[in-house]
Design a protein around this motif. Structure first.
Motif, PDB file in Angstrom:
ATOM      1  N   ASP A  53     -45.908  62.416  -3.310  1.00  0.00           N
ATOM      2  CA  ASP A  53     -45.480  63.419  -4.275  1.00  0.00           C
ATOM      3  C   ASP A  53     -45.240  62.759  -5.635  1.00  0.00           C
ATOM      4  OD1 ASP A  53     -42.980  62.189  -4.198  1.00  0.00           O
ATOM      5  OD2 ASP A  53     -41.999  63.823  -3.120  1.00  0.00           O
ATOM      6  N   GLU A  54     -44.778  63.541  -6.629  1.00  0.00           N
ATOM      7  CA  GLU A  54     -44.612  63.028  -7.989  1.00  0.00           C
ATOM      8  C   GLU A  54     -43.526  61.953  -8.089  1.00  0.00           C
ATOM      9  OE1 GLU A  54     -41.938  66.443  -7.300  1.00  0.00           O
ATOM     10  OE2 GLU A  54     -44.086  66.188  -7.077  1.00  0.00           O
ATOM     11  N   ARG A  55     -42.663  61.845  -7.086  1.00  0.00           N
ATOM     12  CA  ARG A  55     -41.623  60.810  -7.081  1.00  0.00           C
ATOM     13  C   ARG A  55     -42.036  59.578  -6.267  1.00  0.00           C
ATOM     14  NH1 ARG A  55     -35.842  63.855  -6.584  1.00  0.00           N
ATOM     15  NH2 ARG A  55     -36.044  65.031  -8.521  1.00  0.00           N
ATOM     16  N   GLY A  56     -43.240  59.589  -5.762  1.00  0.00           N
ATOM     17  CA  GLY A  56     -43.739  58.438  -5.002  1.00  0.00           C
ATOM     18  C   GLY A  56     -43.348  58.451  -3.538  1.00  0.00           C
ATOM     19  N   ARG A  57     -42.876  59.573  -3.041  1.00  0.00           N
ATOM     20  CA  ARG A  57     -42.523  59.677  -1.608  1.00  0.00           C
ATOM     21  C   ARG A  57     -43.759  60.064  -0.818  1.00  0.00           C
ATOM     22  NH1 ARG A  57     -37.509  63.567  -2.803  1.00  0.00           N
ATOM     23  NH2 ARG A  57     -39.306  64.673  -3.637  1.00  0.00           N
ATOM     24  N   VAL A  58     -43.934  59.422   0.319  1.00  0.00           N
ATOM     25  CA  VAL A  58     -45.109  59.701   1.141  1.00  0.00           C
ATOM     26  C   VAL A  58     -44.973  61.087   1.777  1.00  0.00           C
ATOM     27  CG1 VAL A  58     -44.234  58.606   3.266  1.00  0.00           C
ATOM     28  CG2 VAL A  58     -46.681  58.690   2.839  1.00  0.00           C
ATOM     29  N   LEU A  59     -46.053  61.867   1.704  1.00  0.00           N
ATOM     30  CA  LEU A  59     -46.071  63.214   2.277  1.00  0.00           C
ATOM     31  C   LEU A  59     -46.815  63.237   3.607  1.00  0.00           C
ATOM     32  CD1 LEU A  59     -46.877  65.256  -0.960  1.00  0.00           C
ATOM     33  CD2 LEU A  59     -44.650  64.958   0.163  1.00  0.00           C
TER      34      LEU A  59
END
Length: 93
Positions: A86-92
């Motif tokens: 996502d835009e915060r760098g968290r893996v989806l």
């Protein structure tokens, strides 16, 4: 693999790119018919240096050779891992 332990081409190697990210790894799987079979993982990164994709290949070398030896045969790459962030760098995924 720095050498060939006890005459066997067994081991695990890692290689890194200039930015210090893992570029590839190889793992010995088996010996048969005068050849050693390795599983090669190649890593691909996004602009934030996060692993975006990992591909697998089968690599065949002459038995007794280490991972620096020329490959006799390399299979086509197969997608093993695909990450979406996502835009915060968290893996989806």
């Amino acid at each position: 693999m720095a050498g060939v332990p006890a005459g066997q081409s067994k081991g695990y190697t890692l290689s890194y790119d200039a930015a210090g990210r893992r570029a590839a790894s190889e793992r010995w799987l088996s010996n048969a018919s005068g050849q050693s079979l390795y599983e090669r993982s190649e890593y691909f990164y996004n602009d934030l240096n996060q692993v975006e994709r990992r591909d697998l290949k089968s690599v065949y070398r002459q038995s007794g050779a280490n991972s620096n030896a020329v490959a006799q045969s390399v299979s086509a790459a197969q997608l093993d891992l695909l990450n979406t962030y996502d835009e915060r760098g968290r893996v989806l995924t």
